[in-house]
Design an enzyme around this catalytic site. Structure first.
Site, mmCIF file in Angstrom:
data_model
loop_
_atom_site.group_PDB
_atom_site.id
_atom_site.type_symbol
_atom_site.label_atom_id
_atom_site.label_comp_id
_atom_site.label_asym_id
_atom_site.label_seq_id
_atom_site.Cartn_x
_atom_site.Cartn_y
_atom_site.Cartn_z
ATOM 1 N N CYS A 54 0.828 -1.212 0.000
ATOM 2 C CA CYS A 54 0.000 0.000 0.000
ATOM 3 C C CYS A 54 0.862 1.262 0.000
ATOM 4 C CB CYS A 54 -0.930 -0.003 1.217
ATOM 5 S SG CYS A 54 -2.073 1.387 1.194
ATOM 6 N N CYS A 61 -0.051 0.236 10.389
ATOM 7 C CA CYS A 61 -0.394 -0.787 9.400
ATOM 8 C C CYS A 61 0.799 -1.514 8.786
ATOM 9 C CB CYS A 61 -1.220 -0.160 8.298
ATOM 10 S SG CYS A 61 -1.783 -1.397 7.113
ATOM 11 N N CYS A 98 -16.486 -9.300 5.280
ATOM 12 C CA CYS A 98 -15.938 -7.973 5.021
ATOM 13 C C CYS A 98 -14.674 -8.138 4.190
ATOM 14 C CB CYS A 98 -15.618 -7.280 6.342
ATOM 15 S SG CYS A 98 -14.993 -5.620 6.086
ATOM 16 N N CYS A 130 -19.644 -6.557 3.213
ATOM 17 C CA CYS A 130 -19.043 -5.268 3.565
ATOM 18 C C CYS A 130 -17.743 -5.154 2.780
ATOM 19 C CB CYS A 130 -18.772 -5.242 5.070
ATOM 20 S SG CYS A 130 -17.876 -3.776 5.630
ATOM 21 N N CYS A 190 -19.943 1.582 8.224
ATOM 22 C CA CYS A 190 -19.183 0.990 9.320
ATOM 23 C C CYS A 190 -17.967 1.886 9.530
ATOM 24 C CB CYS A 190 -18.765 -0.434 8.909
ATOM 25 S SG CYS A 190 -17.647 -1.210 10.091
ATOM 26 N N ARG A 262 -18.356 -3.227 17.463
ATOM 27 C CA ARG A 262 -17.622 -4.409 17.014
ATOM 28 C C ARG A 262 -16.273 -4.539 17.704
ATOM 29 N NH1 ARG A 262 -18.903 -6.794 12.150
ATOM 30 N NH2 ARG A 262 -20.283 -5.047 11.778
HETATM 31 S S1 SF4 Z 1 -4.510 1.050 6.720
HETATM 32 FE FE1 SF4 Z 1 -2.848 -0.028 5.651
HETATM 33 S S2 SF4 Z 1 -3.801 -0.808 3.801
HETATM 34 FE FE2 SF4 Z 1 -5.197 0.748 4.617
HETATM 35 S S3 SF4 Z 1 -4.588 2.659 3.612
HETATM 36 FE FE3 SF4 Z 1 -3.401 2.572 5.513
HETATM 37 S S4 SF4 Z 1 -1.438 1.588 4.914
HETATM 38 FE FE4 SF4 Z 1 -2.929 1.173 3.274
#
Ligand code: SF4
Length: 373
Positions: A54, A61, A98, A130, A190, A262
């Site tokens: 990402c 994350c 989801c 979802c 959500c 949740r």
């Molecule tokens: S939470 Fe993770 S997957 Fe979602 S936008 Fe942020 S870096 Fe990307």
């Protein structure tokens, strides 16, 4: 005591959060009973349909490409793979699937068309569908709704103030705008957040102000406890104390009385007693399955054993709202518009995000040198 209010102030929410625990639990449990069956808990399965790589810098994350973590990335799953997983989830008691993709935002094109087909496929299995795919435009939200999407997840993560301490590549207002786009359809919202990222209690209350003043309030609110993953900027954060989780769940229940609250990431760190307190305080939804996108989660059999002990029963799908109809792709009223919306990139510097990125760069260089040697 039971009405839905959209004018909560941070001070009022802090007062609730800081009440003596037994009073807080009693109030939350009483409100829970007015709006929900206290013995029913929704069981959802979270499926990572596209993992890792990402472009964003969310500090919690492990899927952010710029940090070095152990997760294995994968390209978008096929519709058949998703259908097989959904059938397995249904057989083990889940009423909702989801699907999460590690995208900044949805882009019109082949991959989104595939996701729309996944939505159609799962809705036809009579499960709530979802998606959590990043920012969406109004037209994209309408296409998801037509395919039969039941809910769209887009978390606010924290208070607007603390959001800036965790993420620099997207703006808080974009989150609200995406929720607004989803609200122009029949898809339910959500939206929740994460505690344990180093935020203050005021930030937790601030997040609940932002969620509760949405009108309508989100139909579902995940409360995550940070799972600190090595290699991410938040790797050194201490685990959230169970009492913080219980207080957060109870406060959420009081200010969002009709919402499905949740219990999400961080359940492996919680004892059965801790989870029972959360159910008593108003949590009425969990994610099942041994993985939550990329972080560990309790085994579904363990969850069912706990349900048995507590006398809880899994909620049937479409208990809160009727099943949406699926419109086939060829009959769709909304087509791809090839949109290229300018979602915000604040790009301010967050020291710990920069440090994790630098560390990842060094690890990659070392690995490259070792391979070449
Ligand atoms: S939470 Fe993770 S997957 Fe979602 S936008 Fe942020 S870096 Fe990307």
């Amino acid at each position: 005591m039971s009405e839905v209010r959209h004018d909560w102030t941070k001070e009022e929410i802090l007062e609730i959060y800081n009440k003596p625990l037994m009073e807080l639990l009693y109030e939350a449990a009483s409100i829970h009973r007015l709006h929900h069956n206290p013995n029913e808990v929704q069981v959802s399965t979270l499926l990572s349909i596209k993992t890792g790589g990402c472009s964003e810098d969310c500090g919690y994350c492990p899927q952010a490409a710029r940090y070095h973590t152990d997760i294995e990335g994968n390209d978008l799953m096929s519709v058949n793979q998703v259908k097989a997983q959904a059938l397995r989830a249904k057989a083990s008691g889940s009423s909702r699937v989801c699907m999460g993709a590690s995208w900044r935002n949805v882009k019109d094109g082949e991959e989104f068309d595939e996701v729309l087909e996944m939505v159609r496929t799962i809705n036809k299995l009579d499960m709530e569908v979802c998606c959590t795919l990043g920012m969406v435009t109004e037209n994209q939200a309408k296409r998801l709704a037509e395919a039969g999407l039941y809910a769209y997840n887009h978390n606010l993560d924290s208070s607007e103030e603390y959001y800036k301490e965790v993420i620099s590549t997207r703006g808080f207002q974009d989150r609200l705008d995406t929720i607004d786009n989803v609200r122009k359809t029949n898809v339910t919202v959500c939206s929740g957040g994460i505690i344990g990222m180093g935020e203050s209690i005021e930030d937790r209350a601030g997040m609940l102000v932002a969620l509760s003043t949405l009108n309508p309030q989100p139909e579902s609110t995940p409360i995550n406890a940070l799972v600190a993953v090595e290699g991410t900027p938040l790797e050194d954060q201490k685990p959230v104390e169970i009492w913080d989780m219980v207080r957060m769940v109870a406060t959420t229940r009081i200010v969002l009385p009709e919402t499905q609250v949740r219990l999400s990431a961080g359940r492996t760190q919680m004892s059965q007693e801790g989870q029972a307190f959360c159910f008593f305080a108003g949590a009425n939804s969990i994610f099942a399955g041994d993985k939550l996108l990329t972080t560990p989660n309790p085994d579904v059999n363990e969850d069912m054993k706990l349900f048995d002990k507590l006398g809880l029963i899994p909620m049937k799908p479409f208990t809160k709202k009727v099943q949406p109809k699926t419109v086939e792709a060829q009959d769709s009223a909304y087509q791809a518009q090839g949109e290229n919306p300018k979602w915000t990139r604040p790009e301010h510097k967050i020291e710990r995000n920069e440090a994790a990125k630098q560390k990842a760069k060094e690890i990659r260089e070392e690995l490259k040198e070792t391979e070449q040697a």
